[in-house]
Design an enzyme around this catalytic site. Structure first.
Site, mmCIF file in Angstrom:
data_model
loop_
_atom_site.group_PDB
_atom_site.id
_atom_site.type_symbol
_atom_site.label_atom_id
_atom_site.label_comp_id
_atom_site.label_asym_id
_atom_site.label_seq_id
_atom_site.Cartn_x
_atom_site.Cartn_y
_atom_site.Cartn_z
ATOM 1 N N GLU A 20 61.275 85.479 58.645
ATOM 2 C CA GLU A 20 61.768 86.342 57.765
ATOM 3 C C GLU A 20 60.682 87.009 56.714
ATOM 4 O OE1 GLU A 20 64.499 87.148 58.369
ATOM 5 O OE2 GLU A 20 66.262 85.664 57.276
ATOM 6 N N HIS A 57 61.551 75.880 58.746
ATOM 7 C CA HIS A 57 62.509 76.148 59.829
ATOM 8 C C HIS A 57 62.930 74.636 60.121
ATOM 9 C CE1 HIS A 57 64.407 77.646 63.452
ATOM 10 N NE2 HIS A 57 64.199 78.952 62.729
HETATM 11 N N1 ACO Z 1 59.998 75.817 50.185
HETATM 12 C C1 ACO Z 1 59.990 74.679 49.414
HETATM 13 N N2 ACO Z 1 60.355 73.553 50.001
HETATM 14 C C2 ACO Z 1 60.926 73.615 51.369
HETATM 15 C C3 ACO Z 1 60.810 74.911 51.989
HETATM 16 C C4 ACO Z 1 60.774 76.112 51.350
HETATM 17 N N3 ACO Z 1 60.761 76.947 52.120
HETATM 18 N N4 ACO Z 1 61.590 74.551 53.091
HETATM 19 C C5 ACO Z 1 61.580 73.110 53.116
HETATM 20 N N5 ACO Z 1 61.273 72.699 52.051
HETATM 21 C C6 ACO Z 1 61.429 71.221 51.743
HETATM 22 C C7 ACO Z 1 62.802 70.798 51.359
HETATM 23 O O1 ACO Z 1 63.143 70.998 50.026
HETATM 24 C C8 ACO Z 1 62.648 69.246 51.813
HETATM 25 O O2 ACO Z 1 62.204 68.615 50.899
HETATM 26 P P1 ACO Z 1 62.863 67.261 50.344
HETATM 27 O O3 ACO Z 1 62.657 66.363 51.634
HETATM 28 O O4 ACO Z 1 62.206 66.682 49.097
HETATM 29 O O5 ACO Z 1 64.343 67.416 49.786
HETATM 30 C C9 ACO Z 1 61.650 69.205 53.047
HETATM 31 O O6 ACO Z 1 61.016 70.216 52.775
HETATM 32 C C10 ACO Z 1 62.286 69.201 54.059
HETATM 33 O O7 ACO Z 1 63.312 70.434 54.306
HETATM 34 P P2 ACO Z 1 64.713 70.482 55.001
HETATM 35 O O8 ACO Z 1 65.617 70.777 53.996
HETATM 36 O O9 ACO Z 1 64.847 69.213 55.932
HETATM 37 O O10 ACO Z 1 64.657 71.662 55.874
HETATM 38 P P3 ACO Z 1 65.978 72.034 56.683
HETATM 39 O O11 ACO Z 1 65.490 71.824 58.183
HETATM 40 O O12 ACO Z 1 67.078 71.761 56.400
HETATM 41 O O13 ACO Z 1 66.145 73.649 56.205
HETATM 42 C C11 ACO Z 1 65.364 75.929 56.043
HETATM 43 C C12 ACO Z 1 65.353 74.777 56.968
HETATM 44 C C13 ACO Z 1 66.661 76.069 55.470
HETATM 45 C C14 ACO Z 1 64.840 77.060 56.648
HETATM 46 C C15 ACO Z 1 64.318 75.681 54.732
HETATM 47 O O14 ACO Z 1 62.839 75.416 55.434
HETATM 48 C C16 ACO Z 1 64.422 76.627 53.672
HETATM 49 O O15 ACO Z 1 65.206 76.629 53.024
HETATM 50 N N6 ACO Z 1 63.651 77.712 53.887
HETATM 51 C C17 ACO Z 1 63.524 78.906 53.135
HETATM 52 C C18 ACO Z 1 64.820 79.721 53.487
HETATM 53 C C19 ACO Z 1 64.280 80.589 54.553
HETATM 54 O O16 ACO Z 1 63.231 81.039 54.745
HETATM 55 N N7 ACO Z 1 65.416 80.976 55.462
HETATM 56 C C20 ACO Z 1 65.247 81.418 56.781
HETATM 57 C C21 ACO Z 1 64.995 80.590 57.888
HETATM 58 S S1 ACO Z 1 64.781 81.427 59.435
HETATM 59 C C22 ACO Z 1 66.190 81.909 59.820
HETATM 60 O O17 ACO Z 1 67.250 81.357 59.711
HETATM 61 C C23 ACO Z 1 66.244 83.300 60.513
#
Ligand code: ACO
Length: 361
Positions: free
Chosen positions: A303, A244
């Site tokens: 989610e 998140h």
């Molecule tokens: N699975 C695997 N790796 C992840 C995940 C995940 N769910 N979430 C974050 N990471 C990784 C990223 O790839 C990133 O790695 P990197 O630095 O090597 O590129 C690192 O962790 C940091 O993540 P960010 O991209 O900075 O996280 P951001 O704040 O931009 O994104 C998000 C948050 C979009 C929710 C992300 O965690 C994600 O894609 N989760 C999966 C989708 C999801 O569950 N969405 C619902 C969110 S809740 C809502 O909106 C209601």
């Protein structure tokens, strides 16, 4: 510049506070625990809209039920072209037929719309006729009845109310920000809600729960979890339902929904097995993400248990994002009204990094 505007404060709001370090969500002065499972969708909508409309009735239920009946007229516009689309695209197209404006009756119709249009779209895709709204039912009860064509149990209605209340508002998330930007141009509530639906649709925001069902089905049994998860990460996939932007500890909404799923599972033969699989997958994902990203606290988000709850309520996974919109629409409208009441046009700046015109010699 902050990548993805992380940490940037773009509005003052009285609506909700997301405390990412404490894992706390406050909605209009109440912790989520005080609301989820305790009040109805109509009541949380009343709470969110308080002060943003003149003549807001004390009980929104009759007005919202009347609005469901009014918007049902648009269901006749569901044509075969729309039936090939995803439910959220169909629901968005029907919502776009509603008149714009900033008045309470516009807000009520927009709030009724996701429930009515989603049920009609899901039924039409299954070759079934739409079910007319029932003025005597609560929004959650009627949402389930319009979807299935038969009344839902009290436990199911309570579970859907818990879900709709839990997702009703959540600070300046992507869809709410989109809605506020549109509201700031004075375009009207329908335009703001359509922007919210469009932003919510993406898999990084509200589109995650459908793929969570695919993940659970793909894993099948707890013993397969690690291998499946590692293969997904090796492909570069993100694990839906985890991570998140704001929460650095557990998303409190995940706990509220897990409790609702547990309650619903008490009366079910199949749900306890599904819940046990989900818990095993959750533990494996959290352990693997901790190994891989020790510097980034990646926790279960709203989610993950949404997927289980909506599956148990017989929503098809293709319509999960529509149900999210059914709850979040109250928040979008409250934010749009708040923006209109006190906010300026939202118009940030960009930094030009392209080539400069050649200077003539
Ligand atoms: N699975 C695997 N790796 C992840 C995940 C995940 N769910 N979430 C974050 N990471 C990784 C990223 O790839 C990133 O790695 P990197 O630095 O090597 O590129 C690192 O962790 C940091 O993540 P960010 O991209 O900075 O996280 P951001 O704040 O931009 O994104 C998000 C948050 C979009 C929710 C992300 O965690 C994600 O894609 N989760 C999966 C989708 C999801 O569950 N969405 C619902 C969110 S809740 C809502 O909106 C209601």
């Amino acid at each position: 510049m902050s990548d993805g505007l992380e940490g940037v404060v773009a509005a003052d709001t009285v609506l909700s506070e997301v405390d990412g370090l404490a894992g706390r969500l406050i909605i209009r002065g109440h912790d989520l625990d005080e609301l989820a499972g305790r009040i109805s969708f109509e009541e949380v909508t009343r709470l969110l809209w308080d002060g943003f409309f003149d003549n807001l009735p004390g009980d929104l239920a009759p007005a919202l039920a009347a609005a469901r009946v009014e918007v049902f007229a648009e269901v006749s516009a569901l044509d075969t072209g729309l039936l090939d689309r995803t439910p959220i695209e169909g629901m968005r197209a029907l919502t776009a037929r509603l008149a714009d404006g900033d008045e309470l009756n516009v807000a009520l119709r927009l709030t009724a719309a996701p429930a009515v249009f989603t049920a009609a779209m899901v039924r039409a895709q299954a070759g079934e006729a739409p079910v007319k709204p029932d003025l005597t039912l609560s929004h959650a009860a009627d949402t389930l009845r319009m979807l299935r064509g038969a009344p839902a149990s009290a436990a199911e209605v309570a579970a859907l109310d818990t879900y709709l209340v839990t997702v009703s508002d959540h600070g300046l998330n992507a869809s709410t920000f989109a809605a506020r930007v549109i509201a700031s141009t004075h375009a009207g509530l329908a335009s703001a809600v359509l922007g919210g639906i469009s932003a919510l649709k993406g898999p990084l925001h509200g589109g995650a729960p459908g793929p969570i069902i695919d993940m659970l089905d793909g894993i099948g049994t707890p013993g397969n979890a690690r291998t499946w998860i590692e293969a997904a990460l090796a492909r570069g996939d993100r694990l839906m339902g985890f991570g998140h932007r704001v929460y650095r500890v557990r998303d409190p909404r995940a706990d509220a929904l897990k409790a609702a799923v547990r309650k619903l599972a008490e009366g079910s033969n199949t749900m306890p097995g599904r819940l046990a699989l989900a818990e095993a997958v959750e533990s494996s994902v959290l352990a693997i993400l901790k190994e891989r990203k020790p510097d980034r606290s990646l926790q279960t988000n709203v989610e993950f248990y949404t997927a289980l709850l909506l599956e148990a309520l017989a929503f098809p996974p293709s319509a999960f994002t529509c149900v999210f919109a059914t709850g979040r629409v109250s928040g979008w409208i409250a934010h749009a009204r708040e923006q209109l009441a006190g906010g300026r046009l939202i118009r940030p700046a960009s930094r030009y990094i392209g080539p400069m015109p050649k200077v003539a010699a």
